[in-house]
Design an enzyme around this catalytic site. Structure first.
Site, PDB file in Angstrom:
ATOM      1  CD  GLU A  90      -3.390  -6.211   2.921  1.00  0.00           C
ATOM      2  OE1 GLU A  90      -4.286  -5.533   3.459  1.00  0.00           O
ATOM      3  OE2 GLU A  90      -2.175  -5.940   3.042  1.00  0.00           O
TER       4      GLU A  90
ATOM      5  CD  GLU B  23      -3.174  -1.147   2.001  1.00  0.00           C
ATOM      6  OE1 GLU B  23      -3.225  -0.282   2.892  1.00  0.00           O
ATOM      7  OE2 GLU B  23      -4.068  -1.992   1.830  1.00  0.00           O
TER       8      GLU B  23
HETATM    9  O1  AHR Z   1      -4.923  -6.286   6.829  1.00  0.00           O
HETATM   10  C1  AHR Z   1      -4.848  -5.156   7.651  1.00  0.00           C
HETATM   11  C2  AHR Z   1      -4.230  -3.969   6.960  1.00  0.00           C
HETATM   12  O2  AHR Z   1      -5.039  -3.562   5.908  1.00  0.00           O
HETATM   13  C3  AHR Z   1      -2.899  -4.218   6.299  1.00  0.00           C
HETATM   14  O3  AHR Z   1      -1.841  -4.115   7.190  1.00  0.00           O
HETATM   15  C4  AHR Z   1      -2.835  -3.135   5.280  1.00  0.00           C
HETATM   16  O4  AHR Z   1      -2.065  -3.483   4.172  1.00  0.00           O
HETATM   17  C5  AHR Z   1      -4.287  -2.889   4.925  1.00  0.00           C
HETATM   18  O5  AHR Z   1      -4.609  -1.564   4.922  1.00  0.00           O
END
Ligand code: AHR
Length: 540
Positions: free
Chosen positions: A343, A220
């Protein structure tokens, strides 16, 4: 519609009519009436139709779509995976919980991402090697400000991956690290010859390298990984990637660029445009299903409107994958670069009384529906989506496992992941779906979600979800190009959408044998109760 109702009426009448009921003739009549009622109900349920071309198909569903994610966040690592070698009565292997190892082996998890997430861009890997007593204690600034003693580091993670039989996916620190730090990490874990980092590894007790293939270059980077603009990150990526020698001399290093959040299409456009194709193996994408970032709502106490909103978010994955892929097609028509959804999952308020920075949430049938629909989307787009990671494995967000000291439970999401693992490395079978609607007020969503594959043994697997919260649906599946000899299946369903497993009742939600289908020739007529997930196995 409750199509069992007429049968229940006969059952209730039993005391009055017991004499008559004993007669075989009457029993047969009742059976016939029940079957008639069932088929009447089947005809009346809203109906979808799927044509599965069992003799076609060209793309393989990579097993890596079924990957997981483990961050130094709350009790994912500490207490979840890892309880340490001493001072614990919890059975473990080198500090990793034995119950967790067994449960994850059953899932056949293909890869595991670590150490973050946001944590990765604050993580300096050298803090986590060498004698544990000498490792620095730091503060986990992203997640709860808790003490991180670095007792779980590179060796612990990579050895654990070997125990699990899974491929490690290391997420490198770009936000606050250096190019040299990453180059050395790769040398440390991958070099079999004589080099400064290989010698350090041997000094720390590991002779052979682990040969790590999957590497994320930042996380991110538009947000917690550095708040960069895509043009700037594209340049940074090029710089990092240049010094990422693979050290195994097999050319197997797989470099994944930090990707867009949900619909930030410009991010993907710029990365694909500005990073030379040969320097890039994967582009990431993150997408969470959230009602509202400022009011996420309870994981277990939600109404149908909230469920509907979450499912809308989950189904948006289809559009996201298609649109990011279209951009990628422009620069990479041969689809060499993978879209890596590293994610995804549902995100709610933390459980009452728990640390807000630990992201601990329960997991209900709603999460099972997110998982089922999302995995079908990934399967159906496996030409471009070749890796994905559910966030996160244990005790964080949409977890497959929850732990409480020595207790462990498997969530509804776990059961979906397990039912679906039959698709891993199988050939995707093209499916044409005429859907029916899930209606709430003035809004509607496609109710059914389907994907199908054929494995190496020739078995066809069809996974179906009915996301409708109230209505049974019928799905008529026509299998073209396959003579069917037998069909069997499993179903995950429960009485209420909010149902979940607890440490007191760990098996409340679990899969059972699926019987509500009829086969006639090459057509399978499936009855799908509200918010249910079914996986069929068809033998030719
Ligand atoms: O999964 C939790 C958080 O969500 C992670 O650390 C981040 O990459 C995302 O914003």
């Amino acid at each position: 519609m409750n199509y069992l109702f007429p049968c229940s009426v006969f059952y209730l009448l039993d005391p009055i009519t017991s004499d008559i009921m004993r007669s075989t003739q009457t029993l047969s009549l009742i059976a016939l009436l029940c079957i008639f009622t069932l088929s009447l109900a089947a005809q009346n349920s809203p109906r979808g139709r799927a044509v599965i071309n069992a003799d076609l198909g060209k793309d393989t569903i990579s097993r890596h779509i079924y990957g997981h994610f483990s961050e130094h966040l709350g009790h994912c690592i500490y207490g979840g995976f890892y309880v340490g070698e001493g001072n614990t009565a919890i059975p473990n292997k080198n500090g990793v919980r034995t119950d967790v190892i067994e449960a994850l082996k059953e899932l056949k998890i293909p890869n595991l991402r670590w150490p973050g997430g946001c944590f990765a861009d604050t993580y300096h890997w050298k803090d986590g090697i060498g004698p544990k007593t000498e490792r620095p204690t730091i503060v986990n600034t992203w997640w709860g400000g808790v003490t991180e003693d670095n007792s779980f580091g590179t060796h612990d993670f990579l050895n654990m991956c070997e125990l699990l039989g899974t491929e490690p996916y290391l997420s490198a620190n770009v936000g606050s690290g250096t190019v040299q730090e990453l180059a050395e990490w790769i040398q440390y874990v991958n070099h079999d010859g004589v080099s400064p980092m290989a010698s350090l590894r041997r000094q720390n007790g590991r002779e052979k390298p682990w040969n790590v293939k999957y590497w994320g270059v930042g996380n991110e980077t538009w947000g917690c990984g550095g708040h960069m603009r895509p043009e700037y990150y594209a340049d940074i990526y090029r710089q990092y990637a240049t010094f990422m020698s693979d050290w195994t001399n097999t050319g197997r290093l797989f470099r994944i660029a930090s990707g867009a959040g949900s619909s930030n299409y410009n991010w993907t456009e710029v990365l694909m445009r500005d990073i030379p194709n040969r320097m890039l193996d994967g582009v990431a994408l993150h997408h969470y299903s959230v009602i509202d970032w400022n009011a996420k709502g309870s994981a277990t106490g939600f109404d149908e409107q909230q469920y509907f909103t979450i499912m809308k978010q989950a189904l948006q994955m289809d559009e996201l994958v298609q649109k990011h892929s279209t951009i990628m097609d422009k620069y990479d028509p041969g689809k060499r670069v993978a879209l890596v959804v590293d994610e995804w999952g549902g995100w709610y308020d933390v459980e009452p009384g728990t640390n807000p920075g630990f992201l601990y949430q329960q997991n209900t049938m709603r999460d099972a529906m997110i998982a089922a629909a999302t995995l079908n989307i990934f399967n159906n787009h496996c030409d471009r989506v070749r890796m994905a990671n559910l966030a996160q494995t244990i005790n964080v967000l949409q977890a497959v496992i929850l732990t409480d000291e020595e207790k462990m439970l498997l969530t509804p999401t776990y059961h979906v992941m397990k039912m679906y693992n039959v698709h891993q490395d199988a050939l995707l079978l093209p499916t044409e779906l005429q859907n029916c609607d899930y209606v709430l007020g003035d809004s509607e969503l496609p109710a059914l979600s389907v994907s199908a594959s054929r494995d190496d043994a020739g078995l066809v697997h069809i996974s179906v979800a009915n996301i409708d919260a109230k209505e049974t649906k019928t799905l008529s599946v026509e299998l073209r190009g396959l003579g069917i000899s037998s069909v069997e299946g499993q179903i995950l369903r429960s009485g209420k959408l909010q149902d979940h497993n607890t440490f007191e009742q760990p098996d409340k939600v679990h899969p059972t044998q699926y019987k509500q289908f009829k086969r006639s020739g090459s057509t399978i007529e499936m009855e799908l109760p509200p918010f249910s997930v079914v996986v069929l196995t068809v033998k030719s």
